[in-house]
Design an enzyme around this catalytic site. Structure first.
Site, short mmCIF file in Angstrom:
data_model
loop_
_atom_site.label_atom_id
_atom_site.label_comp_id
_atom_site.label_asym_id
_atom_site.label_seq_id
_atom_site.Cartn_x
_atom_site.Cartn_y
_atom_site.Cartn_z
N LYS A 1 0.86 -1.18 0.00
CA LYS A 1 0.00 0.00 0.00
C LYS A 1 0.89 1.23 0.00
CE LYS A 1 -3.75 2.29 2.53
NZ LYS A 1 -4.35 2.53 3.88
N HIS A 38 -2.70 2.11 16.35
CA HIS A 38 -1.93 3.23 15.82
C HIS A 38 -2.81 4.10 14.94
CE1 HIS A 38 -1.67 -0.05 12.91
NE2 HIS A 38 -1.39 0.83 11.97
N ASP A 48 -3.93 -3.36 12.59
CA ASP A 48 -3.91 -3.94 11.25
C ASP A 48 -4.53 -5.33 11.27
OD1 ASP A 48 -2.62 -1.68 10.37
OD2 ASP A 48 -0.65 -2.60 10.20
#
Length: 335
Positions: A202, A277, A223
């Protein structure tokens, strides 16, 4: 319906001090209010050139238990390759808008691959201050070159070379993460899909923003991958939630940032933590990053490893096909 890209909004319609309301985060998410500015510990930095491999394994295991994230230096990927990877990504985003749209994610497609501006559902209906390009880089059987830019002409060769180099680092990481759990070296990688693990590149593109105090490049999340290996550019922005504080990640030129993702947390039965995060943006500069998400094949079932489960430590997660886990996570549905 035509999708408006953040990069296009920036270049066309913004005044000095406003952004569209759909980008303004609730107060409890706004970085100006929620970023911690006191003395903070640094995210662990691990030197892969340390001749004491047991020490590397110990440091990685501690980082994964305490943080869910660490930075790696002397990892073996040539610095000039990282710089070239960054250059070709930047050149793609500098193309005219209509040229980038050739690679747009098809609206009805089930794939995540392609050029776009939105990945999952946001609870508050808010938008991230970012555009992106997704495409798989390994294994060869799952690569779709439809989503690989033909311009700049060197884009493909650079990404193919990076895929080979990052695979070497990933194999070391899986081995050392596995040993750090007291397991045989190959157990963790096999539990995440083995040689069929998919490498999803990405490129995140966060344009300059008139009000970086009010918005986020990416809202807080863990994630859904097994692990993410990320290259940032020199503009800071990554923040990690640690000890109830949002703290800034320090930029180390040439370092890789490794995130533990949900699938390794599941496999380790919670011993390794998937890191929460988010990304902030800059008033004057473009921030970019190049994460590679290591994901099991869609039909692959991931559950807590039997070696880490016993009557005192029952499984904390139910086994699930990765595609079903992803669908629930991206659509904010319970697992």
């Amino acid at each position: 319906m035509e999708v408006e890209r953040v990069q296009a909004i920036v270049s066309s319609s913004l005044t000095e001090d406003n952004i569209p309301t759909e980008f303004i985060r609730p107060e409890d998410e706004q970085p100006a209010i929620t970023t911690f500015h006191g003395p903070i510990p640094d995210i662990p930095v691990i030197d892969f050139s340390d001749p004491d491999q047991d020490n590397i394994i110990r440091l990685i295991a501690n980082a994964c238990r305490d943080w869910g994230i660490f930075q790696v230096v002397n990892h073996g990927i040539p610095f000039d390759l990282i710089q070239t990877l960054q250059l070709v990504g930047k050149q793609f985003f500098n193309l005219p808008q209509e040229e980038k749209e050739v690679y747009a994610k098809p609206p009805s497609a089930h794939t995540i691959e392609g050029y776009g501006s939105k990945v999952g559902e946001d609870v508050n209906g808010k938008k991230n201050w970012s555009d992106y390009l997704f495409h798989r880089i390994w294994p060869a059987s799952c690569i779709n070159h439809q989503f690989w830019p033909k311009n700049p002409p060197s884009y493909r060769a650079v990404n193919e070379e990076y895929a080979q180099e990052v695979r070497k680092v990933v194999d070391k990481l899986f081995k050392w993460l596995s040993i750090g759990l007291g397991l045989e070296a190959d157990v963790l990688k096999e539990g995440a899909g083995g040689e069929e693990i998919e490498y999803l590149m990405k490129i995140n593109y966060y344009p300059p923003c008139p009000r970086p105090d009010l918005t986020l490049g990416v809202a807080s999340h863990t994630d859904l991958s097994a692990m993410t290996v990320l290259v940032p550019n020199e503009v800071p922005g990554l923040q990690v939630f640690k000890d109830d504080h949002w703290i800034d990640a320090k930029y180390i030129p040439g370092a890789l940032i490794v995130h533990i993702g949900d699938q390794i947390e599941i496999l380790s039965n919670g011993k390794y933590k998937s890191v929460l995060h988010r990304t902030t943006v800059d008033k004057k500069k473009t921030r970019m990053s190049w994460p590679v998400f290591l994901e099991p094949p869609g039909e692959f079932v991931v559950g807590s490893l039997p070696q880490l489960v016993d009557p005192q430590n029952p499984p904390k997660y139910k086994p699930k096909k990765f595609k079903d886990y992803s669908y629930c996570k991206l659509n904010k549905l319970p697992q």
